[in-house]
Design a protein around this motif. Sequence first.
Motif, PDB file in Angstrom:
ATOM      1  N   GLN A   1       0.809  -1.204   0.000  1.00 58.16           N
ATOM      2  CA  GLN A   1       0.000   0.000   0.000  1.00 58.16           C
ATOM      3  C   GLN A   1       0.848   1.262   0.000  1.00 58.16           C
ATOM      4  OE1 GLN A   1      -3.490  -0.266  -0.229  1.00 58.16           O
ATOM      5  NE2 GLN A   1      -2.773  -2.369  -0.629  1.00 58.16           N
ATOM      6  N   SER A   2       2.046   1.184   0.580  1.00 61.16           N
ATOM      7  CA  SER A   2       2.903   2.362   0.712  1.00 61.16           C
ATOM      8  C   SER A   2       3.822   2.513  -0.503  1.00 61.16           C
ATOM      9  CB  SER A   2       3.749   2.248   1.986  1.00 61.16           C
ATOM     10  OG  SER A   2       4.788   3.190   1.987  1.00 61.16           O
ATOM     11  N   VAL A   3       4.012   3.742  -0.920  1.00 67.28           N
ATOM     12  CA  VAL A   3       4.957   4.033  -2.011  1.00 67.28           C
ATOM     13  C   VAL A   3       6.363   3.604  -1.617  1.00 67.28           C
ATOM     14  CG1 VAL A   3       6.005   5.877  -3.376  1.00 67.28           C
ATOM     15  CG2 VAL A   3       3.557   5.932  -2.887  1.00 67.28           C
ATOM     16  N   TYR A   4       6.716   3.810  -0.352  1.00 70.46           N
ATOM     17  CA  TYR A   4       8.047   3.450   0.126  1.00 70.46           C
ATOM     18  C   TYR A   4       8.264   1.938   0.057  1.00 70.46           C
ATOM     19  CZ  TYR A   4      12.007   2.912   3.308  1.00 70.46           C
ATOM     20  OH  TYR A   4      13.219   2.584   3.863  1.00 70.46           O
ATOM     21  N   THR A   5       7.246   1.157   0.434  1.00 71.51           N
ATOM     22  CA  THR A   5       7.357  -0.301   0.346  1.00 71.51           C
ATOM     23  C   THR A   5       7.559  -0.741  -1.093  1.00 71.51           C
ATOM     24  OG1 THR A   5       5.876  -0.496   2.256  1.00 71.51           O
ATOM     25  CG2 THR A   5       6.256  -2.479   0.960  1.00 71.51           C
ATOM     26  N   ARG A   6       6.852  -0.110  -2.011  1.00 75.30           N
ATOM     27  CA  ARG A   6       7.027  -0.449  -3.434  1.00 75.30           C
ATOM     28  C   ARG A   6       8.442  -0.113  -3.898  1.00 75.30           C
ATOM     29  NH1 ARG A   6       1.521   1.393  -3.757  1.00 75.30           N
ATOM     30  NH2 ARG A   6       2.152   3.482  -4.391  1.00 75.30           N
ATOM     31  N   GLN A   7       8.992   0.989  -3.405  1.00 78.52           N
ATOM     32  CA  GLN A   7      10.362   1.349  -3.772  1.00 78.52           C
ATOM     33  C   GLN A   7      11.354   0.316  -3.258  1.00 78.52           C
ATOM     34  OE1 GLN A   7      10.709   5.270  -2.059  1.00 78.52           O
ATOM     35  NE2 GLN A   7       9.796   6.291  -3.832  1.00 78.52           N
ATOM     36  N   LEU A   8      11.145  -0.173  -2.046  1.00 80.80           N
ATOM     37  CA  LEU A   8      12.033  -1.205  -1.500  1.00 80.80           C
ATOM     38  C   LEU A   8      11.969  -2.480  -2.333  1.00 80.80           C
ATOM     39  CD1 LEU A   8      11.455  -0.925   2.376  1.00 80.80           C
ATOM     40  CD2 LEU A   8      13.449  -0.154   1.088  1.00 80.80           C
ATOM     41  N   LEU A   9      10.764  -2.882  -2.712  1.00 82.94           N
ATOM     42  CA  LEU A   9      10.606  -4.102  -3.508  1.00 82.94           C
ATOM     43  C   LEU A   9      11.228  -3.949  -4.889  1.00 82.94           C
ATOM     44  CD1 LEU A   9       6.941  -5.011  -2.524  1.00 82.94           C
ATOM     45  CD2 LEU A   9       8.985  -6.350  -1.994  1.00 82.94           C
ATOM     46  N   GLU A  10      11.097  -2.770  -5.482  1.00 84.22           N
ATOM     47  CA  GLU A  10      11.671  -2.530  -6.809  1.00 84.22           C
ATOM     48  C   GLU A  10      13.191  -2.506  -6.776  1.00 84.22           C
ATOM     49  OE1 GLU A  10       9.863   1.105  -7.916  1.00 84.22           O
ATOM     50  OE2 GLU A  10       7.889   0.221  -8.341  1.00 84.22           O
ATOM     51  N   ALA A  11      13.774  -2.229  -5.594  1.00 91.90           N
ATOM     52  CA  ALA A  11      15.232  -2.140  -5.486  1.00 91.90           C
ATOM     53  C   ALA A  11      15.899  -3.497  -5.327  1.00 91.90           C
ATOM     54  CB  ALA A  11      15.611  -1.248  -4.301  1.00 91.90           C
ATOM     55  N   VAL A  12      15.128  -4.571  -5.095  1.00 94.54           N
ATOM     56  CA  VAL A  12      15.707  -5.901  -4.914  1.00 94.54           C
ATOM     57  C   VAL A  12      16.341  -6.355  -6.222  1.00 94.54           C
ATOM     58  CG1 VAL A  12      15.229  -8.312  -4.369  1.00 94.54           C
ATOM     59  CG2 VAL A  12      14.023  -6.503  -3.143  1.00 94.54           C
ATOM     60  N   PRO A  13      17.631  -6.746  -6.199  1.00 91.49           N
ATOM     61  CA  PRO A  13      18.268  -7.213  -7.450  1.00 91.49           C
ATOM     62  C   PRO A  13      17.646  -8.508  -7.931  1.00 91.49           C
ATOM     63  CG  PRO A  13      19.717  -7.596  -5.572  1.00 91.49           C
ATOM     64  CD  PRO A  13      18.568  -6.782  -5.067  1.00 91.49           C
ATOM     65  N   ARG A  14      17.319  -8.564  -9.207  1.00 91.66           N
ATOM     66  CA  ARG A  14      16.671  -9.743  -9.776  1.00 91.66           C
ATOM     67  C   ARG A  14      17.504 -10.425 -10.853  1.00 91.66           C
ATOM     68  NH1 ARG A  14      12.716  -6.226  -8.255  1.00 91.66           N
ATOM     69  NH2 ARG A  14      10.849  -7.092  -7.296  1.00 91.66           N
ATOM     70  N   GLY A  15      18.646  -9.832 -11.202  1.00 92.00           N
ATOM     71  CA  GLY A  15      19.466 -10.453 -12.238  1.00 92.00           C
ATOM     72  C   GLY A  15      18.721 -10.531 -13.546  1.00 92.00           C
ATOM     73  N   ARG A  16      18.813 -11.679 -14.210  1.00 86.71           N
ATOM     74  CA  ARG A  16      18.147 -11.855 -15.500  1.00 86.71           C
ATOM     75  C   ARG A  16      17.040 -12.893 -15.455  1.00 86.71           C
ATOM     76  NH1 ARG A  16      21.710  -9.199 -19.215  1.00 86.71           N
ATOM     77  NH2 ARG A  16      22.865  -7.814 -17.860  1.00 86.71           N
ATOM     78  N   ASN A  17      16.805 -13.505 -14.245  1.00 84.93           N
ATOM     79  CA  ASN A  17      15.786 -14.553 -14.219  1.00 84.93           C
ATOM     80  C   ASN A  17      14.889 -14.486 -12.999  1.00 84.93           C
ATOM     81  OD1 ASN A  17      17.543 -15.380 -12.206  1.00 84.93           O
ATOM     82  ND2 ASN A  17      17.358 -17.550 -12.739  1.00 84.93           N
ATOM     83  N   GLN A  18      14.987 -13.422 -12.208  1.00 89.85           N
ATOM     84  CA  GLN A  18      14.176 -13.341 -11.010  1.00 89.85           C
ATOM     85  C   GLN A  18      12.838 -12.717 -11.342  1.00 89.85           C
ATOM     86  OE1 GLN A  18      14.784 -14.296  -7.900  1.00 89.85           O
ATOM     87  NE2 GLN A  18      16.944 -14.744  -7.838  1.00 89.85           N
ATOM     88  N   GLY A  19      11.794 -13.258 -10.760  1.00 92.52           N
ATOM     89  CA  GLY A  19      10.456 -12.743 -10.991  1.00 92.52           C
ATOM     90  C   GLY A  19      10.125 -11.609 -10.063  1.00 92.52           C
ATOM     91  N   THR A  20       8.942 -11.097 -10.182  1.00 90.30           N
ATOM     92  CA  THR A  20       8.472 -10.049  -9.305  1.00 90.30           C
ATOM     93  C   THR A  20       7.619 -10.659  -8.225  1.00 90.30           C
ATOM     94  OG1 THR A  20       6.586  -9.724 -10.758  1.00 90.30           O
ATOM     95  CG2 THR A  20       8.485  -8.315 -11.115  1.00 90.30           C
ATOM     96  N   ALA A  21       7.275  -9.820  -7.249  1.00 94.17           N
ATOM     97  CA  ALA A  21       6.503 -10.319  -6.125  1.00 94.17           C
ATOM     98  C   ALA A  21       5.118 -10.705  -6.573  1.00 94.17           C
ATOM     99  CB  ALA A  21       6.423  -9.251  -5.052  1.00 94.17           C
TER     100      ALA A  21
END
Length: 580
Positions: A560-580
């Motif tokens: 719900q929070s913009v800040y939480t979304r920013q934290l999730l978007e900052a997680v390194p995913r390389g070339r094969n990691q999915g999203t939440a």
Amino acid sequence: MVSENASTSPTLFSIERLSVAFLRRRQSPFTAVREVTFTIREDETVALVGESGSGKSVTALAMMGLLPKYNADIASASRVVYQERNLLRNDDEAWRRLRGADMAMIFQEPMTSLNPVFTVGYQMAEVLRLHKGLSAAAAQARCVELLDEVGLPEPRRALARYPSQLSGGQQQRAMIAMALACTPRLLIADEPTTALDVTVQKQIVELLKTLKARHRMSILFISHDLALVGELADRIIVMRRGEIREEGTTETIFSSPRDRYTQALLQCRPRLDEVPSRLPTIDDFMAEVSAEPQKRLESAEPSPTPSSQGERGDSPPLLEVSQLKKSFFKREGLWRRHEIPAVKGASFTLRRGKTLGVVGESGCGKTTLGLTLLRLHRATGGTVRFDGQDVLSLSDEAFMPYRRRMQIVFQNPYASLNPRFTVGQSLLEPILLHRMAVGRSAATTLALDWLQRVGLDREAFDKYPHEFSGGQRQRIALARALTVEPELLVCDEPVSALDVSVQAQILNLLKDLQAQLGVSYLFISHDLAVVRYLCDAVMVMRDGEVVETGDVDSLYRNPQSVYTRQLLEAVPRGRNQGTA
């Protein structure tokens, strides 16, 4: 993104048959690097990837001429070629001319690399005076430009500060600025983001990419995290036990890794898009068994079934925190004090047998919150009800039984374990203090039992902390905390400095112990992928305030929070990691 000219650029550095052994007293030499050969092209980012002890840093130190002379033995056939010269034949003066000017290095721990008794400006200017011959005024002006280029706020004021007055991310930016002072052709970054939170980590990676493009330099990036280097590197070299296991472009390594060890590194790290019942480890992949790793895991002897993930009301509350506050005070003048609020009214509930993850950037108040709960900091407001009792209102004597029931595992086990105590002494101390066993013999039996439960053998009992790896030390710290059978365990960044395989082992161990003992965890971390795997509920903090709290599945799928979304978007995913 891969540099367009990386694959066709001329070779900048060539490492040929590099072998390094370390001489040991009364023991045979230990070979850390064995016949390593690779090249670094102009305008290319090459990543060296592998577990701790794989030889990555030793390779980089050999390239920089920084290996200790008293016990490091480089094979005569080894060559590090730059501008048609074998650098390994350099004398001290030649190395001094080269380091900082043509090649520079950023180390993992900037606080140990920066001199604590000199200001940042003095240390940066020293590089410019030695290599460029600039005057004091010209050096200062150049330092301001460099700090501004790496994104350090108020660069002129930052020059007058000491390293201890900067945050971890700011210290790393200062180190990068110092390394870039003489515009080197090769920048070696040795685990520069390991202990940083995800947002600062992302900033440092983006900064390196920008600086590389601007200065047309090459980068050798050393890490144990394939997902991270996947966002930066053109080419990846995978090392294990001093040898190169696989080499290829980033796309090739992520899409079709050939070596089983590379496959293991890709699979060991927790992901945001799926939560397995157990994380596979390197040993699962490297075992000489024909079955696939996941099948071997499923067919192995089952561990106790962990509690279902998610914060549900089917277990009673263990910890109820209401409007908890903690401030620090800085003296101003003779009579006045300036209040610095660290935790600003945190409220949450932790149920028995469940895990609450506390996430946020460095400085958000996560650790202060955990220490205040345990009365290692004195709260300035609020209530903490543990099993129905407000523990903040108790006297020190009345709180003593609760100290046994509430334990903590710190981020750095080497700093929290007494280096003069053997492992046995460290384990026996809380057992005897809290009378968990009658007599020293029974206490020793209990300590040995806990060593076995965390995956260590009896021989560890008489050894000292320095004789163990980081992952083993963390297991010892876990055993020490669990010897007194706590009901609440505060885990303060317990896996942030560990490589991905050891991290997977510790996380699996935490899940197993929770299933066996019913212990509740308050898990403090900046790694949202780790929190996703281990926790039932998540509390997001920023600037001492609780931004968002919720069930782990709901919060990760729909923050719900913009800040939480920013934290999730900052997680390194390389070339094969999915999203939440």
